[in-house]
Design a protein around this motif. Structure first.
Motif, PDB file in Angstrom:
ATOM      1  N   ARG A 163       0.727  -1.088  -0.119  1.00 51.74           N
ATOM      2  CA  ARG A 163       0.016  -0.070   0.052  1.00 51.74           C
ATOM      3  C   ARG A 163       1.066   1.276   0.021  1.00 51.74           C
ATOM      4  N   ALA A 164       1.926   1.166   0.869  1.00 53.64           N
ATOM      5  CA  ALA A 164       2.783   2.379   1.056  1.00 53.64           C
ATOM      6  C   ALA A 164       3.377   2.762  -0.493  1.00 53.64           C
ATOM      7  N   ALA A 165       3.851   1.355  -0.911  1.00 58.08           N
ATOM      8  CA  ALA A 165       4.513   1.567  -2.488  1.00 58.08           C
ATOM      9  C   ALA A 165       3.564   2.169  -3.378  1.00 58.08           C
ATOM     10  N   VAL A 166       2.443   1.830  -3.294  1.00 56.79           N
ATOM     11  CA  VAL A 166       1.421   2.265  -4.455  1.00 56.79           C
ATOM     12  C   VAL A 166       1.465   3.675  -4.269  1.00 56.79           C
TER      13      VAL A 166
ATOM     14  N   ALA B 119      -7.412  -1.466  -3.575  1.00 56.45           N
ATOM     15  CA  ALA B 119      -7.132  -3.002  -3.981  1.00 56.45           C
ATOM     16  C   ALA B 119      -6.128  -3.631  -3.293  1.00 56.45           C
ATOM     17  N   THR B 120      -5.082  -2.736  -2.800  1.00 59.90           N
ATOM     18  CA  THR B 120      -4.112  -3.428  -2.158  1.00 59.90           C
ATOM     19  C   THR B 120      -4.742  -3.662  -0.511  1.00 59.90           C
ATOM     20  N   ASN B 121      -5.520  -2.905  -0.115  1.00 62.62           N
ATOM     21  CA  ASN B 121      -6.209  -2.927   1.235  1.00 62.62           C
ATOM     22  C   ASN B 121      -6.959  -4.290   1.039  1.00 62.62           C
ATOM     23  N   ILE B 122      -7.683  -4.614   0.012  1.00 62.48           N
ATOM     24  CA  ILE B 122      -8.268  -5.820  -0.144  1.00 62.48           C
ATOM     25  C   ILE B 122      -7.531  -7.136  -0.127  1.00 62.48           C
ATOM     26  N   LEU B 123      -6.528  -6.733  -0.892  1.00 65.78           N
ATOM     27  CA  LEU B 123      -5.461  -7.939  -0.712  1.00 65.78           C
ATOM     28  C   LEU B 123      -5.039  -8.047   0.478  1.00 65.78           C
ATOM     29  N   THR B 124      -4.671  -7.074   1.416  1.00 72.72           N
ATOM     30  CA  THR B 124      -4.221  -7.230   2.750  1.00 72.72           C
ATOM     31  C   THR B 124      -5.003  -8.233   3.382  1.00 72.72           C
ATOM     32  N   ILE B 125      -6.535  -7.923   3.288  1.00 72.15           N
ATOM     33  CA  ILE B 125      -7.346  -8.495   4.166  1.00 72.15           C
ATOM     34  C   ILE B 125      -7.641  -9.959   3.777  1.00 72.15           C
ATOM     35  N   LEU B 126      -7.569 -10.127   2.278  1.00 72.66           N
ATOM     36  CA  LEU B 126      -7.623 -11.562   1.845  1.00 72.66           C
ATOM     37  C   LEU B 126      -6.398 -12.408   2.509  1.00 72.66           C
ATOM     38  N   LEU B 127      -5.024 -11.977   2.196  1.00 74.22           N
ATOM     39  CA  LEU B 127      -3.997 -12.591   2.657  1.00 74.22           C
ATOM     40  C   LEU B 127      -3.941 -12.821   4.422  1.00 74.22           C
ATOM     41  N   GLY B 128      -4.600 -11.824   5.032  1.00 67.00           N
ATOM     42  CA  GLY B 128      -4.562 -11.957   6.462  1.00 67.00           C
ATOM     43  C   GLY B 128      -5.475 -12.956   7.022  1.00 67.00           C
ATOM     44  N   SER B 129      -6.762 -12.943   6.175  1.00 64.31           N
ATOM     45  CA  SER B 129      -7.983 -14.071   6.407  1.00 64.31           C
ATOM     46  C   SER B 129      -7.224 -15.320   6.152  1.00 64.31           C
ATOM     47  N   ILE B 130      -6.535 -15.686   5.096  1.00 67.36           N
ATOM     48  CA  ILE B 130      -5.930 -17.030   4.851  1.00 67.36           C
ATOM     49  C   ILE B 130      -5.028 -17.299   6.018  1.00 67.36           C
ATOM     50  N   ALA B 131      -4.135 -16.382   6.381  1.00 70.35           N
ATOM     51  CA  ALA B 131      -3.086 -16.549   7.167  1.00 70.35           C
ATOM     52  C   ALA B 131      -3.860 -17.139   8.740  1.00 70.35           C
ATOM     53  N   SER B 132      -5.123 -16.338   8.953  1.00 68.75           N
ATOM     54  CA  SER B 132      -5.949 -16.373   9.976  1.00 68.75           C
ATOM     55  C   SER B 132      -6.317 -17.953  10.280  1.00 68.75           C
ATOM     56  N   ILE B 133      -6.707 -18.368   9.245  1.00 72.64           N
ATOM     57  CA  ILE B 133      -6.905 -19.942   9.340  1.00 72.64           C
ATOM     58  C   ILE B 133      -5.867 -20.852   9.629  1.00 72.64           C
ATOM     59  N   SER B 134      -4.768 -20.617   9.286  1.00 75.55           N
ATOM     60  CA  SER B 134      -3.770 -21.210  10.174  1.00 75.55           C
ATOM     61  C   SER B 134      -3.557 -21.224  11.541  1.00 75.55           C
ATOM     62  N   LEU B 135      -3.970 -20.171  11.898  1.00 69.77           N
ATOM     63  CA  LEU B 135      -3.926 -19.518  13.466  1.00 69.77           C
ATOM     64  C   LEU B 135      -5.092 -20.414  13.923  1.00 69.77           C
ATOM     65  N   LEU B 136      -6.059 -20.590  13.197  1.00 70.39           N
ATOM     66  CA  LEU B 136      -7.468 -21.321  13.940  1.00 70.39           C
ATOM     67  C   LEU B 136      -6.906 -22.999  13.755  1.00 70.39           C
ATOM     68  N   VAL B 137      -6.285 -23.250  12.783  1.00 71.32           N
ATOM     69  CA  VAL B 137      -5.934 -24.864  12.704  1.00 71.32           C
ATOM     70  C   VAL B 137      -4.974 -24.916  14.010  1.00 71.32           C
ATOM     71  N   GLY B 138      -3.937 -24.097  14.215  1.00 66.65           N
ATOM     72  CA  GLY B 138      -3.040 -23.987  15.580  1.00 66.65           C
ATOM     73  C   GLY B 138      -3.788 -24.202  16.918  1.00 66.65           C
ATOM     74  N   GLY B 139      -5.038 -23.442  16.711  1.00 68.59           N
ATOM     75  CA  GLY B 139      -5.972 -23.477  18.213  1.00 68.59           C
ATOM     76  C   GLY B 139      -6.707 -24.942  18.223  1.00 68.59           C
ATOM     77  N   ILE B 140      -6.931 -25.473  17.067  1.00 69.90           N
ATOM     78  CA  ILE B 140      -7.448 -26.877  16.959  1.00 69.90           C
ATOM     79  C   ILE B 140      -6.440 -27.634  17.572  1.00 69.90           C
TER      80      ILE B 140
END
Lengths: 414, 230
Positions: free
Chosen positions: A52-55, A281-302
């Motif tokens: 985002r900063a780069a853009v 657009a980069t914000n949406i990208l950030t949210i998307l990447l963050g959400s996918i990463a959160s899933i791995s956090l959820l799996v860690g919790g399980i």
């Protein structure tokens, strides 16, 4: 009373820590799930913030009085024709815009990608058809040589000005490119000048990697079409960009014969809007990447819940013993909950280290070299709190199960 | 002074195991005075374990009254029972029931953890209790490094830690050889005689039961015989 309770909590916490210390390998592996999850969240969010900063920086450098006119979808009696009916802007449109009072200069734009060859070297790059006022409109300067003039544009001369990246890739160091002939899609072009490098201000690809030729030549030789893709316009001053925009809109509505209340078949954007769009657009990208990463956090919790359930089953007898000597439900609940929370917080802290490390190392990966990943305190705090809540959430069920055991059954358990 | 430490009145307890109904206790009434040393004897299935669980406040009777040291047990919930066990009862089990891979000291001080006693006081009291059962110098050994007799001594130290009014021993010598059994029984006798601690012990070995001042024999959920040592 509060101090007494706090002390009691600390003593129970020590019991939990000892249990974790006894199974170091298991503790580490359970943490690993959280470490990876938190690390991924922080790294992804940091990269997103960096992008985002780069853009933003990239658009900042373009000048604030720049406008871009593009063709849009045609609207015939309320029937929108979609991309097939795309309205093409004409050279006449560009010339008319150039006459507007708030407009400083225009440069019709036709872009394509092509292979550029010089002697035995070749390079694939962006070929940008422009007008003679391109430098003025885009606030750009030349390193050496001259830009093509109006007569060359009118005659569709086979001349070009190359970006510094193209220079580097086609010519040896110290070699003078001026006057040399390069072939663009087999058509020979003479080099008139070299752009000054805009530097790696980041973003998606370099801005020095292109070749500018007269738009007329681009249309005739490369595109073989008689319309232009967009028109770059610079307003007289930054303050006049809004005025210029409405003048262009009024003009094109008349030229394109759009009735009052009809929908425009073109769009005029100023750089601020374009920058905003790209940032979105980069914000949406950030949210998307963050959400996918959160899933791995959820799996860690399980994973934590899984290990805690195993741990409770393994230690039913221990729980029975503790209950027989007077442990209350709350004491047992606290002991196992504390284990889960310690696991997730330890994972969270190590994960923050991992995430920050990845963000720092990102600039050594060629693909991301232009993005300066930014680790924000917010993302670190968020990831840590999230991992702690994961521990509480996934630790609660096993801990409650342990606290509800019947002491007699638990003591007899083999 | 005349008030008994333990008062049981018409206790009943029934278990449902699948289709089977097991009447573990069928109306037991008995009173035990403070300072007594009593053995509960009887074959397996006679209800002695059930009685032990109720006496130890690990379980509640279906009906009847159980008063321990003036407190009516039937009205208490799980947590109140836990607090009562913590304050008034010390357990010694056949299989020791110590925390494995944990030191003798940590095992012995466990009741104080749940009595919210910590720091130096907890360690000191646990050290003293371990010394009292003859384990001075072995405090930092893990339980799996100790012999059966030593483990049972740790369990007794743990039972003593909160100065309970009652020690409940469930087949305390069941896993020990004859010599060690006698040592352990010696400790119980000493605690009873010198400190006046009430001890109730479940056993099916007549020799061990004979060490107690008095014994009751159970069969089919009832007390069938009472013996008092001369």
């Amino acid at each position: 009373m509060i101090i007494k309770n706090a002390l009691h909590f600390l003593r129970i916490l020590r019991v939990s820590l000892r249990a974790l210390a006894r199974n170091k390998m298991r503790t580490f592996l359970t943490c690993l799930g959280i470490i990876i999850g938190v690390g991924a969240v922080i790294a992804m969010v940091s990269i997103g913030a960096g992008a985002r900063a780069a853009v933003e920086k990239r658009f900042e450098n373009m000048g604030t009085n720049l406008l871009s006119v593009r063709g849009g979808s045609r609207n015939i009696h309320g029937v929108r024709t979609g991309a097939s009916g795309w309205v093409r802007l004409t050279v006449e449109d560009a010339n008319a815009i150039a006459q507007l009072p708030a407009v400083e200069a225009v440069s019709p734009s036709v872009g394509t990608r092509a292979q550029v060859v010089y002697l035995n070297k070749n390079w694939s790059t962006q070929i940008q058809g422009t007008g003679q006022d391109y430098l003025l409109v885009r606030k750009w300067e030349l390193e050496q040589g001259t830009y093509f003039d109006e007569s060359m544009v009118r005659s569709a001369a086979k001349v070009c000005v190359i970006g510094s990246d193209v220079l580097k890739n086609l010519f040896d160091e110290g070699e003078d490119p001026l006057g040399k002939t390069i072939r663009i899609s087999r058509v020979p072009f003479m080099i008139l000048g070299v752009f000054k490098s805009k530097g790696d201000t980041g973003g998606f690809g370099s801005r020095d990697d292109f070749v500018a030729i007269p738009y007329t030549t681009a249309m005739k030789r490369l595109q073989r079409a008689d319309n232009i893709q967009s028109i770059d316009v610079s307003a007289m001053t930054a303050a006049l960009t809004i005025e210029a925009k409405s003048q262009i809109e009024d003009l094109l509505r008349i030229r394109h014969r759009i009735p009052d209340g009809g929908e425009d078949d073109f769009t005029v954007m100023n750089m601020a809007e374009i920058a905003e769009g790209a940032a979105d657009a980069t914000n949406i990208l950030t949210i998307l990447l963050g959400s996918i990463a959160s899933i791995s956090l959820l799996v860690g919790g399980i994973g934590i819940m899984n290990i805690m359930l195993v741990s409770v089953t393994e230690r039913i007898r221990e729980i029975g013993i503790r209950m027989s000597v007077g442990a209350k439900e709350r004491d047992i609940l606290l002991q196992f909950l504390a284990e889960a929370i310690v696991l997730s917080m330890m994972g969270g802290l190590l994960g923050i280290g991992l995430g920050v490390g990845i963000s720092r190392l990102m600039k050594y990966v060629p693909m991301f070299s232009t993005i300066q990943a930014v680790v924000t305190p917010g993302s670190v705090l968020l990831a840590f709190l999230f991992s702690a809540s994961v521990g509480i959430f996934f630790g609660f069920y096993p801990a409650r199960k342990a606290s509800k055991l019947d002491p007699i059954e638990a003591l007899r358990y083999e | 002074m005349d008030k008994p430490l333990i008062h049981m009145e018409n206790l009943t307890k029934t278990y449902h195991i699948g289709e089977n109904v097991v009447r573990a206790l069928q109306g037991v009434s008995y009173s035990i005075r403070a300072g007594d040393f009593m053995a509960i004897m009887g074959p397996s299935g006679s209800g002695k374990s059930t009685m032990m669980n109720i006496l130890g406040c690990l379980d509640k009777p279906d009906s009847g009254r159980y008063v321990l040291d003036g407190e009516e047990i039937s009205d208490l919930d799980r947590n109140q029972l836990a607090a009562l066990r913590n304050r008034k009862i010390g357990f010694v089990f056949q299989s020791f029931n110590l925390l494995s891979r944990t030191t003798a000291l940590e095992n012995a001080e466990l009741p104080l953890l749940y009595a919210h006693v910590g720091g130096k006081e907890r360690t000191d009291r646990a050290m003293a209790a371990l010394a009292a059962v003859g384990l001075k110098g072995r405090e930092c050994h893990k339980t799996n490094q100790l012999s059966g007799g030593e483990q049972q001594r740790v369990a007794i130290a743990r039972a003593l830690l909160n100065n309970p009014s009652l020690i409940l021993a469930d087949e305390p010598t069941g896993n020990l050889d004859t010599k060690t059994s006698e040592e352990i029984m010696g400790i119980f006798t000493k605690l009873n005689e010198e400190k006046g601690i009430t001890i109730i012990m479940v056993t099916h070995e007549a020799e061990i039961g004979a060490k107690a001042k008095r014994s009751i024999h159970m069969r089919d959920g009832r007390i069938v015989r009472e013996e008092v040592k001369a």
